[in-house]
Design an enzyme around this catalytic site. Sequence first.
Site, PDB file in Angstrom:
ATOM      1  N   ASN A  10       0.870  -1.177   0.000  1.00 55.35           N
ATOM      2  CA  ASN A  10       0.000   0.000   0.000  1.00 55.35           C
ATOM      3  C   ASN A  10       0.908   1.229   0.000  1.00 55.35           C
ATOM      4  O   ASN A  10       1.529   1.533   1.016  1.00 55.35           O
ATOM      5  CB  ASN A  10      -0.889  -0.043   1.254  1.00 55.35           C
ATOM      6  CG  ASN A  10      -1.697   1.228   1.426  1.00 55.35           C
ATOM      7  OD1 ASN A  10      -1.817   2.032   0.503  1.00 55.35           O
ATOM      8  ND2 ASN A  10      -2.257   1.411   2.619  1.00 55.35           N
ATOM      9  N   LYS A  12       0.070   4.258  -0.219  1.00 60.12           N
ATOM     10  CA  LYS A  12      -0.599   5.429   0.402  1.00 60.12           C
ATOM     11  C   LYS A  12      -0.432   6.668  -0.486  1.00 60.12           C
ATOM     12  O   LYS A  12      -0.432   6.553  -1.712  1.00 60.12           O
ATOM     13  CB  LYS A  12      -0.053   5.663   1.813  1.00 60.12           C
ATOM     14  CG  LYS A  12      -0.061   4.398   2.655  1.00 60.12           C
ATOM     15  CD  LYS A  12       0.113   4.666   4.115  1.00 60.12           C
ATOM     16  CE  LYS A  12       0.273   3.359   4.854  1.00 60.12           C
ATOM     17  NZ  LYS A  12       0.102   3.455   6.271  1.00 60.12           N
ATOM     18  N   HIS A  98      -9.455   0.669   4.984  1.00 61.92           N
ATOM     19  CA  HIS A  98      -8.177   0.932   5.656  1.00 61.92           C
ATOM     20  C   HIS A  98      -8.420   1.837   6.855  1.00 61.92           C
ATOM     21  O   HIS A  98      -9.257   2.733   6.806  1.00 61.92           O
ATOM     22  CB  HIS A  98      -7.192   1.583   4.678  1.00 61.92           C
ATOM     23  CG  HIS A  98      -5.795   1.582   5.197  1.00 61.92           C
ATOM     24  ND1 HIS A  98      -5.356   2.501   6.122  1.00 61.92           N
ATOM     25  CD2 HIS A  98      -4.750   0.754   4.963  1.00 61.92           C
ATOM     26  CE1 HIS A  98      -4.096   2.238   6.420  1.00 61.92           C
ATOM     27  NE2 HIS A  98      -3.698   1.173   5.727  1.00 61.92           N
ATOM     28  N   GLU A 100      -6.881   4.257   7.957  1.00 54.54           N
ATOM     29  CA  GLU A 100      -6.701   5.690   7.697  1.00 54.54           C
ATOM     30  C   GLU A 100      -7.952   6.291   7.070  1.00 54.54           C
ATOM     31  O   GLU A 100      -8.121   7.513   7.063  1.00 54.54           O
ATOM     32  CB  GLU A 100      -5.445   5.905   6.823  1.00 54.54           C
ATOM     33  CG  GLU A 100      -4.188   5.683   7.655  1.00 54.54           C
ATOM     34  CD  GLU A 100      -2.975   5.189   6.874  1.00 54.54           C
ATOM     35  OE1 GLU A 100      -2.971   5.279   5.643  1.00 54.54           O
ATOM     36  OE2 GLU A 100      -2.034   4.697   7.542  1.00 54.54           O
ATOM     37  N   GLU A 170      -5.406  -5.508  10.593  1.00 53.60           N
ATOM     38  CA  GLU A 170      -4.416  -4.457  10.815  1.00 53.60           C
ATOM     39  C   GLU A 170      -4.715  -3.747  12.137  1.00 53.60           C
ATOM     40  O   GLU A 170      -5.554  -2.824  12.167  1.00 53.60           O
ATOM     41  CB  GLU A 170      -4.459  -3.433   9.676  1.00 53.60           C
ATOM     42  CG  GLU A 170      -4.189  -4.016   8.317  1.00 53.60           C
ATOM     43  CD  GLU A 170      -3.623  -2.967   7.370  1.00 53.60           C
ATOM     44  OE1 GLU A 170      -2.477  -3.130   6.952  1.00 53.60           O
ATOM     45  OE2 GLU A 170      -4.315  -1.982   7.096  1.00 53.60           O
ATOM     46  N   GLY A 176       2.102   1.995  10.746  1.00 53.79           N
ATOM     47  CA  GLY A 176       2.983   3.147  10.583  1.00 53.79           C
ATOM     48  C   GLY A 176       3.652   3.591  11.877  1.00 53.79           C
ATOM     49  O   GLY A 176       4.220   4.675  11.945  1.00 53.79           O
ATOM     50  N   SER A 216       3.349  -2.325  10.350  1.00 53.38           N
ATOM     51  CA  SER A 216       4.798  -2.276  10.532  1.00 53.38           C
ATOM     52  C   SER A 216       5.512  -3.572  10.152  1.00 53.38           C
ATOM     53  O   SER A 216       6.465  -3.990  10.812  1.00 53.38           O
ATOM     54  CB  SER A 216       5.136  -1.872  11.974  1.00 53.38           C
ATOM     55  OG  SER A 216       4.600  -0.589  12.256  1.00 53.38           O
TER      56      SER A 216
HETATM   57  C1  PEP Z   1      -0.816  -0.156   5.885  1.00 52.10           C
HETATM   58  O1  PEP Z   1      -0.768   0.920   5.314  1.00 52.10           O
HETATM   59  O2  PEP Z   1      -1.761  -0.915   5.652  1.00 52.10           O
HETATM   60  C2  PEP Z   1       0.249  -0.511   6.829  1.00 52.10           C
HETATM   61  C3  PEP Z   1       0.158  -1.656   7.442  1.00 52.10           C
HETATM   62  O3  PEP Z   1       1.271   0.393   6.994  1.00 52.10           O
HETATM   63  P1  PEP Z   1       2.690   0.092   7.699  1.00 52.10           P
HETATM   64  O4  PEP Z   1       3.229  -1.190   7.103  1.00 52.10           O
HETATM   65  O5  PEP Z   1       3.529   1.285   7.349  1.00 52.10           O
HETATM   66  O6  PEP Z   1       2.439  -0.035   9.161  1.00 52.10           O
END
Ligand code: PEP
Length: 254
Positions: A10, A12, A98, A100, A170, A176, A216
């Site tokens: 992803n 973003k 997601h 976000e 997630e 992040g 992460s």
């Molecule tokens: C994501 O954007 O779905 C995500 C898991 O980000 P990160 O790997 O940076 O934590």
Amino acid sequence: MPRAKFIAGNWKMYTTLEQARQLAQRVAQGVDSVLAQKVRVAVCPPFPWLLPVAEVLRGSAVALGAQDCHYEREGAYTGQVSPYMLREAGCQYVIIGHSERRHGLGESDEFLNKKLHGALRAGLHVIFCIGELLTEREANQTEQVLQRQLLGGLAGLTAEQLQQVTIAYEPVWAIGTGRVATEEQAEHAHAFVRRTIAELFGSNAAENVLIQYGGSVKPENAAGLLKQPDVDGCLVGGASLNAEAFLAILRTCL
Ligand code: PEP
């Protein structure tokens, strides 16, 4: 039969056009036929880069995905993108729900459910994200939250339609932040998600549904997470912006 592994990146709201092209090129070159047999791979660039990235990925083993879509085919929805447009642009996948968007933009389970139906109607495969906030985990509400998100988000789907859905667990506190769930925490949540899917869609659907972990994920922690019995892949944010790191995560599936 063991479930396939599926890893998606992803991107973003990152990359310039040139960076997106180069990143896609490096990932496509790195996913050789041996790796492609072991793991399904997709990258999800920002909307304006979908067409140029589709061009770069053409003929490779890397699929294209988008980060969101609207639920309607077309209409007076300024700033929105139709799932049919995504198909035409070369996408096979779309991320829906997601954190976000859930927490940053206030998207509800009901709204996400409409998007999910819209995306499936358009023939996209959906990566449907769920996950609890830190406060919810600390209040021992993780299972309750995941159950609510699954019930609401997947409402009205048939077991057949579920075959076009990957669940991405997630935990919001791990996205992040550099703070990754332990292998035990991830496996516990994934097993719960699979049990819930069994209750909703039957044991066959639960056995086959792919459940990605996201939060992460890095080359250093991917192998441990991916060897958990109910972890079928990862949704990778930050590390997917670096071709070498993303490829190193993919290679843990070899
Ligand atoms: C994501 O954007 O779905 C995500 C898991 O980000 P990160 O790997 O940076 O934590």
